[in-house]
Write a protein that holds these residues in place. Structure first.
Motif, PDB file in Angstrom:
ATOM      1  N   ASP A 193       0.831  -1.200   0.000  1.00 15.88           N
ATOM      2  CA  ASP A 193       0.000   0.000   0.000  1.00 15.88           C
ATOM      3  C   ASP A 193       0.868   1.253   0.000  1.00 15.88           C
ATOM      4  N   ALA A 194       0.258   2.375  -0.334  1.00 15.57           N
ATOM      5  CA  ALA A 194       0.980   3.652  -0.325  1.00 15.57           C
ATOM      6  C   ALA A 194       1.574   3.901   1.059  1.00 15.57           C
ATOM      7  N   SER A 195       2.855   4.211   1.090  1.00 14.88           N
ATOM      8  CA  SER A 195       3.563   4.390   2.361  1.00 14.88           C
ATOM      9  C   SER A 195       4.397   5.667   2.316  1.00 14.88           C
ATOM     10  N   PRO A 196       4.437   6.418   3.426  1.00 11.44           N
ATOM     11  CA  PRO A 196       5.249   7.648   3.447  1.00 11.44           C
ATOM     12  C   PRO A 196       6.722   7.391   3.742  1.00 11.44           C
ATOM     13  N   TRP A 197       7.058   6.173   4.187  1.00 10.78           N
ATOM     14  CA  TRP A 197       8.408   5.960   4.705  1.00 10.78           C
ATOM     15  C   TRP A 197       9.497   6.003   3.640  1.00 10.78           C
ATOM     16  N   PRO A 198       9.319   5.518   2.416  1.00 12.16           N
ATOM     17  CA  PRO A 198      10.415   5.618   1.428  1.00 12.16           C
ATOM     18  C   PRO A 198      10.835   7.057   1.133  1.00 12.16           C
ATOM     19  N   ILE A 199       9.880   7.935   0.866  1.00 15.02           N
ATOM     20  CA  ILE A 199      10.229   9.319   0.547  1.00 15.02           C
ATOM     21  C   ILE A 199      10.764  10.038   1.775  1.00 15.02           C
ATOM     22  N   LEU A 200      10.189   9.740   2.965  1.00 11.06           N
ATOM     23  CA  LEU A 200      10.699  10.346   4.183  1.00 11.06           C
ATOM     24  C   LEU A 200      12.109   9.851   4.489  1.00 11.06           C
ATOM     25  N   GLY A 201      12.337   8.548   4.293  1.00  7.43           N
ATOM     26  CA  GLY A 201      13.669   8.006   4.532  1.00  7.43           C
ATOM     27  C   GLY A 201      14.707   8.607   3.609  1.00  7.43           C
ATOM     28  N   TRP A 249       9.712  -0.565   9.699  1.00  8.14           N
ATOM     29  CA  TRP A 249       9.775  -1.975  10.070  1.00  8.14           C
ATOM     30  C   TRP A 249       8.529  -2.402  10.833  1.00  8.14           C
ATOM     31  N   ARG A 250       7.924  -1.490  11.589  1.00  3.96           N
ATOM     32  CA  ARG A 250       6.670  -1.816  12.273  1.00  3.96           C
ATOM     33  C   ARG A 250       5.594  -2.206  11.260  1.00  3.96           C
ATOM     34  N   ASP A 251       5.537  -1.464  10.160  1.00  5.33           N
ATOM     35  CA  ASP A 251       4.552  -1.784   9.119  1.00  5.33           C
ATOM     36  C   ASP A 251       4.851  -3.134   8.468  1.00  5.33           C
ATOM     37  N   VAL A 252       6.138  -3.415   8.246  1.00  8.93           N
ATOM     38  CA  VAL A 252       6.511  -4.689   7.644  1.00  8.93           C
ATOM     39  C   VAL A 252       6.136  -5.847   8.566  1.00  8.93           C
ATOM     40  N   VAL A 253       6.378  -5.678   9.874  1.00 10.04           N
ATOM     41  CA  VAL A 253       6.019  -6.721  10.842  1.00 10.04           C
ATOM     42  C   VAL A 253       4.508  -6.939  10.860  1.00 10.04           C
ATOM     43  N   ARG A 254       3.752  -5.874  10.787  1.00  5.96           N
ATOM     44  CA  ARG A 254       2.293  -6.000  10.753  1.00  5.96           C
ATOM     45  C   ARG A 254       1.842  -6.780   9.522  1.00  5.96           C
ATOM     46  N   GLU A 255       2.437  -6.450   8.383  1.00  7.19           N
ATOM     47  CA  GLU A 255       2.066  -7.136   7.146  1.00  7.19           C
ATOM     48  C   GLU A 255       2.397  -8.622   7.213  1.00  7.19           C
ATOM     49  N   SER A 256       3.480  -8.945   7.917  1.00 12.12           N
ATOM     50  CA  SER A 256       3.911 -10.336   7.996  1.00 12.12           C
ATOM     51  C   SER A 256       3.154 -11.124   9.060  1.00 12.12           C
ATOM     52  N   SER A 257       3.170 -10.605  10.294  1.00 11.89           N
ATOM     53  CA  SER A 257       2.678 -11.382  11.423  1.00 11.89           C
ATOM     54  C   SER A 257       1.170 -11.316  11.602  1.00 11.89           C
ATOM     55  N   PHE A 258       0.565 -10.187  11.270  1.00  9.71           N
ATOM     56  CA  PHE A 258      -0.854  -9.995  11.596  1.00  9.71           C
ATOM     57  C   PHE A 258      -1.763  -9.989  10.368  1.00  9.71           C
ATOM     58  N   LEU A 259      -1.266  -9.510   9.241  1.00 10.78           N
ATOM     59  CA  LEU A 259      -2.105  -9.445   8.046  1.00 10.78           C
ATOM     60  C   LEU A 259      -1.906 -10.633   7.116  1.00 10.78           C
ATOM     61  N   VAL A 271      16.293   6.997  12.856  1.00 12.41           N
ATOM     62  CA  VAL A 271      15.872   5.916  13.754  1.00 12.41           C
ATOM     63  C   VAL A 271      14.349   5.813  13.792  1.00 12.41           C
ATOM     64  N   GLY A 272      13.674   6.958  13.868  1.00 18.00           N
ATOM     65  CA  GLY A 272      12.215   6.940  13.892  1.00 18.00           C
ATOM     66  C   GLY A 272      11.619   6.401  12.609  1.00 18.00           C
TER      67      GLY A 272
END
Length: 264
Positions: free
Chosen positions: A11-19, A57-67, A50-51
């Motif tokens: 899904d659309a994510s802000p983290w790549p452009i922010l990173g 990574w929180r989003d990646v963990v959600r996609e893996s473990s919960f979704l 760091v933030g």
């Protein structure tokens, strides 16, 4: 993820452009610091980095473990990505080894036509460096035991092995810091000092990153987010840690041991 598809369309994510922008900010802050500026921009960039990494990574963990989006095809892609990343790190350290052997095999008059350069008191490879080697290789044994225990369904053994791995990683970092404080030369002492501190320093940084990687895996392991058949994040952390082990073996054999042989 599309219905019936084995691939995960993110899904659309802000983290790549922010990173990317945080990385640019960090580089500009370093350039400013190199030219006499303050560290405020660098510190701000580090905290934002760091933030950004944490929430990404929180989003990646959600996609893996919960979704449940990480299918076998997605996990294969993650493994390939990790292999390519480690390959890029191999070439990163290759530059330091190239610089070391280029300067040591054909010593110039600038370093006294000898290697190590004249006047440098190098470290005894049979002292702290050898202990560091044993410690790091021991951590590799423990993390392998932890992974084997997880595959066999022994979660308590997996947690215990990973805990001892982290303890040895912290011990290695403390020994490396003690070695730096007791060194008789600095990064400004000829090409030997520059290559020594750059190579071992970046390796130490990779140990810190690997320790953080494994700590996150330990936290997730305690929470029960890994199973015996689904733990790609842990596998990638183990591969990274073994890469750090192998790099240290080459550092020990070339810079510490082979350098001392040349000195005698």
């Amino acid at each position: 993820m599309r219905r019936g598809s084995v691939f995960h369309l993110v899904d659309a994510s802000p983290w790549p452009i922010l990173g990317a922008n945080v990385g640019l900010m960090l580089v500009l802050g370093l350039v400013r610091w190199f030219h006499g500026g303050g560290l405020m921009v660098v510190e701000m960039g580090l905290w934002l980095c760091v933030g950004c990494v944490f929430f990404w990574w929180r989003d990646v963990v959600r996609e893996s473990s919960f979704l449940g989006f990480h299918t076998s095809a997605v996990r294969r892609g993650l493994r390939i990505g990790m292999v390519l990343f480690i390959l890029s790190e191999v070439f990163f350290f290759l530059g330091f080894f190239w610089a070391f052997f280029h300067s040591s095999l054909v010593s110039t008059a600038d370093v006294g036509s000898t290697w190590p350069p004249y006047g440098l008191e190098i470290m005894d490879p049979m002292a702290v460096p050898l202990l560091n080697t044993v410690v790091l290789l021991g951590s590799g044994v423990f993390v392998t035991y932890s992974h084997y225990s997880l595959v066999m369904g022994d979660y308590s053994g997996s947690v215990l092995g990973l805990f001892f791995t982290l303890c040895l990683g912290v011990f290695f970092t403390m020994l490396q810091l003690m070695e730096y404080l007791d060194a008789s030369f600095s990064i400004a002492d000829s090409v030997y000092g520059s290559v020594f501190f750059m190579a071992t320093g970046f390796h130490g940084f990779h140990v810190l990153v690997g320790s953080a990687f494994l700590f996150v895996c330990l936290f997730r392991l305690v929470l029960g987010e890994f199973s015996s058949s689904h733990h790609v994040g842990y596998e990638c952390a183990i591969w990274y840690w073994h890469f750090v082990d192998v790099v240290w073996i080459f550092l020990y054999l070339s810079i510490y041991w082979w350098g001392s042989v040349y000195a005698t």
